[in-house]
Design an enzyme around this catalytic site. Structure first.
Site, mmCIF file in Angstrom:
data_model
loop_
_atom_site.group_PDB
_atom_site.id
_atom_site.type_symbol
_atom_site.label_atom_id
_atom_site.label_comp_id
_atom_site.label_asym_id
_atom_site.label_seq_id
_atom_site.Cartn_x
_atom_site.Cartn_y
_atom_site.Cartn_z
ATOM 1 N N THR A 148 0.811 -1.215 0.000
ATOM 2 C CA THR A 148 0.000 0.000 0.000
ATOM 3 C C THR A 148 0.839 1.257 0.000
ATOM 4 O OG1 THR A 148 0.036 -0.044 2.402
ATOM 5 C CG2 THR A 148 -1.818 -1.132 1.331
ATOM 6 N N ASN A 193 0.211 10.620 0.423
ATOM 7 C CA ASN A 193 1.125 10.443 -0.706
ATOM 8 C C ASN A 193 0.297 10.333 -1.984
ATOM 9 O OD1 ASN A 193 3.032 9.760 -2.607
ATOM 10 N ND2 ASN A 193 3.871 8.009 -1.473
ATOM 11 N N GLN A 203 -3.180 2.993 -5.209
ATOM 12 C CA GLN A 203 -4.167 2.238 -4.430
ATOM 13 C C GLN A 203 -5.506 2.214 -5.158
ATOM 14 O OE1 GLN A 203 -3.184 0.115 -2.132
ATOM 15 N NE2 GLN A 203 -4.291 0.980 -0.433
ATOM 16 N N GLY A 237 -9.551 6.837 4.606
ATOM 17 C CA GLY A 237 -8.945 5.612 4.095
ATOM 18 C C GLY A 237 -9.294 5.402 2.643
ATOM 19 N N GLY A 259 -7.870 2.218 0.871
ATOM 20 C CA GLY A 259 -7.413 0.918 0.391
ATOM 21 C C GLY A 259 -8.497 0.092 -0.276
ATOM 22 N N GLU A 260 -9.703 0.186 0.235
ATOM 23 C CA GLU A 260 -10.775 -0.665 -0.279
ATOM 24 C C GLU A 260 -11.800 0.104 -1.101
ATOM 25 O OE1 GLU A 260 -11.343 -4.000 2.930
ATOM 26 O OE2 GLU A 260 -10.757 -2.168 3.945
#
Ligand code: MOS
Length: 724
Positions: free
Chosen positions: A458, A617, A624, A688, A690-691
């Protein structure tokens, strides 16, 4: 530094092969384990004959249920298996671990494994999800959110001027991380050192402590590099305790690496689903009712239950919502969490249903979504901490050119290709747990940021470096990171898209703490240029301590007094806000081209606009989202783990039979981040990502397929045979 596009600080190590992954671990006197797996789908093992294997070259041991390595029952739900391996002779699914062969080389262990004779008393497995649906059992209590005076969701639907209803089905998926699961275990006396793939070294410590019956303080788990996780490196699968127990029994270190084929059965998969979604609306498009009945499979060894309909409680404003949860128990490999568990599956049904409702209303599908934007959680009425989904729609539509879309399906043709444009909403839960991080400032002028955590690919390592660099005011090249080691301060395991939202504030707190510690050290240490000064007169700026006309870098200060480093550890708190709901948001837009003679669907381009608070970042964050979009393409068009109904065997357990998107399948991606820090969650403001990107991605593609062809395919994956 925050929000800039920064190269991964470990990128060069990874691409040159210098980064040691778990399977790269080399230890003196290492031996090699190879898993034996069952060739029937249900029943009992009546006998196992290891004699020929034991006589084969290099073989040290063959462990089976008949001479099992003793493992205590599991006490923790880690979304993996609810029974330790080899502790009885029961076969619960095809491909279950039934033994471990240990030899001097991997090849010797693998060859000897073929010589173990296994006798079964086989029974027919329950292996067909479709056949099991009529007998589905509860997968958790249903949820009803009903307006005052409304007795049931069906009453709300009956009173709705417009309704649409359809059943959507999704296929089982395997995570297929590039790095197969691997565990290396070595004992020194009663001290155990484990190098193993994991989304959190602390998860390994706690599981091994209970199942091996040893104290957690005796276990050291190391995993600084992970080649993809996606959920099935959260839990500890059979090879983890077996490898540790075998190493203890043999008095030699053991390395067990799964084959690609074994990763299809030993380490879990995303269950298939059948979901019936019924939407009610008024003629202007306002939702009046959402009924989402979800059924998924549940392997008999699984802790995890997939609740597909949860997305319907968390996306659109509707006064009446019902979510039903059922499961079909199967003798299948273990069902587990996979990237956006429940949400990736549920969003396919909900977001396709929204598209079908738009068609029924004669309304633009994007306008329908805007019309039902929720400012508070439909599930509990809590206002969202920060939500700019409307802006995602606006920015995305503009970047993508949505206004040029001909509303009539099948009306846009380019040569032999039918062209369709589709959209969908993405949302995913956001959270912040407690975490601890240590920062050290060293005499060589570098800083080191340390915490357990995990970088699954990640970029979490680089997030630590960026936040260290930003807070300390020194170049990122002077920040080192230690991650994935159980001896470090306890930061967040990598799951639930919460690593940066949890660990980021802890890094910032530790940076503040180490600056204060540096000043304290400078005024209290004899020989320091600031010795005896009032700490209030000393300030830290860009790696330098300043008081009046005195200015010394921390490296020079420490070198001058002959002290190697100063350090501080800080803990940031769990989010305690009970007033707001926290979620990340995104809008998908995609163009799909379907060949009018062959039915081949190709994704031509995708735009995704993301509202996830502060982005630390920009470069890794974009990766991602792109990675999740590609997984969404796989879910939409390719991925389908086929369980043979009669045997319970995964028929396509390799990357020739189980297709994932390759570079030639992937189009241009346009990823845009909005910049709205979620300051209610933390001062950093990061939620978040990631998903988030996979949620709704398959629906956007399916909706574009419908727009291209006029064909509504409600069964994933959308393969060309379904379009002919
Ligand atoms: Mo992820 S499915 O939160 O490990």
């Amino acid at each position: 530094m925050i929000g800039q596009p920064v190269n991964r600080i470990d990128g060069r190590l990874k691409v040159t092969g210098a980064a040691a992954y778990a399977a790269d671990t080399h230890i003196d006197r290492l031996t090699y384990g190879y898993l034996l797996t069952s060739t029937v789908g249900k029943g009992t093992i009546t006998a196992m004959d290891p004699a020929a294997a034991l006589a084969a070259p290099g073989v040290l041991a063959v462990y089976t249920p008949f001479n099992a390595l003793k493992l205590l029952p599991y006490t923790q739900n880690q979304n993996d298996e609810n029974v330790p391996p080899l502790q009885d002779n029961q076969i619960r699914y095809h491909g279950q671990v039934i033994g471990l062969v240990v030899a001097e080389t991997f090849e010797q262990a693998r060859d000897a494994a073929t010589l173990v004779r296994v006798s079964y008393d086989a029974q027919p497995p329950a292996a067909s999800f479709t056949a099991g649906i009529p007998g589905a059992v509860s997968g958790g209590a249903p949820t009803d959110v009903l307006a005052p005076g409304v007795a049931s969701i069906d009453d709300a639907l009956a009173a709705s001027p417009v309704t649409v209803s359809a059943t959507y089905t999704t296929a089982p998926q395997n995570h297929n991380a590039l790095e197969p699961h691997a565990t290396v275990a070595a004992w020194t006396g009663d001290q155990l050192t484990v190098h193993t793939v994991t989304q959190g070294v602390l998860l390994v410590v706690s599981r091994l402590a209970t199942t091996l019956g040893i104290d957690a303080s005796k276990i050291h788990v190391i995993n600084p590099y992970v080649g993809g996780g996606f959920g099935n490196k959260w839990g500890n699968w059979a090879q983890v305790p077996l490898t540790a127990a075998a190493a203890r029994a043999l008095g030699r270190p053991v390395k067990t690496v799964l084959t690609r084929e074994q990763t299809f059965t030993v380490v879990g998969h995303r269950p298939p689903s059948s979901q019936t979604v019924t939407l009610g609306a008024s003629p202007d498009g306002a939702l009046t009712a959402i009924k989402h009945e979800g059924i998924s499979s549940k392997g008999v060894t699984a802790y995890y239950t997939e609740s597909t309909g949860g997305i319907s409680l968390n996306t659109y404003a509707s006064p009446n919502i019902h979510v039903g949860r059922k499961v079909v128990p199967l003798n299948s490999p273990t069902t587990t969490i996979m990237r956006a568990p429940s949400e990736a599956t549920g969003s396919f049904a909900l977001e396709c249903a929204m598209d079908e409702l738009a068609m029924a209303l004669g309304m633009d599908p994007l306008e329908l979504r805007r019309r039902n934007n929720a400012t508070a959680s439909p599930a509990n009425g809590k206002p969202y901490s920060s939500k700019h989904l409307d802006e995602c729609y606006t920015v995305g539509a503009q970047r993508f050119g949505w206004s040029r879309r001909n509303p009539t399906p099948g009306a846009t043709v380019d040569g032999d290709w039918l062209v369709g444009l589709g959209t969908a909403t993405a949302s995913f839960n956001a959270s912040k747990a407690a975490a601890s991080i240590r920062v050290r400032l060293a005499a060589d002028g570098t800083a080191t940021v340390s915490g357990t955590g995990a970088d699954l690919g990640t970029g979490q390592t680089t997030v630590f470096a960026i936040l260290g660099s930003d807070g300390l005011g020194i170049p990122v090249e002077r920040v080192r990171v230690e991650i994935g080691d159980s001896t470090l301060p306890h930061a967040a395991n990598a799951g639930g898209s919460s690593s940066t939202s949890t660990n980021g504030p802890a890094v910032q707190a530790a940076v503040d703490a180490v600056k204060a510690e540096l000043i304290r050290f400078a005024v209290q240490t004899a020989g320091s240029p600031f010795f005896g000064a009032d700490p209030a007169t000393v300030r830290y700026d860009g790696g330098t301590l300043i008081a009046g006309d005195r200015s010394v870098s921390f490296g020079d200060l420490l070198t001058g007094v002959g002290v190697p480093m100063v350090e501080a550890t800080a803990t940031s708190a769990k989010n305690g806000d009970t007033v707001h709901a926290y979620r990340s948001w995104a809008a998908h837009f995609c163009e799909v081209r379907v060949h009018r003679f062959t039915g081949e669907p190709r994704v031509a381009r995708m735009t995704c606009v993301v509202d996830a608070g502060t982005i630390v970042n920009a470069k890794a964050a974009r990766s991602q989202i792109i990675g999740a979009l590609i997984m969404g393409m796989g879910q939409a068009l390719l991925e389908d783990a086929r369980l043979e109904p009669d045997t319970g065997r995964v028929a396509n357990a390799d990357l020739a039979g189980y297709l994932v998107p390759v570079n030639a399948d992937t189009p241009a991606f346009d990823v845009q981040f909005l910049d709205h820090p979620d300051t209610l969650l933390s001062a950093l403001g990061a939620r978040g990502i990631g998903e988030l990107g996979i949620v709704g991605a398959a629906a956007a593609i399916a909706n574009a397929v419908h727009h291209a062809t006029g064909r509504r395919i409600r069964d994933l994956p959308i393969t060309l045979d379904k379009l002919l």
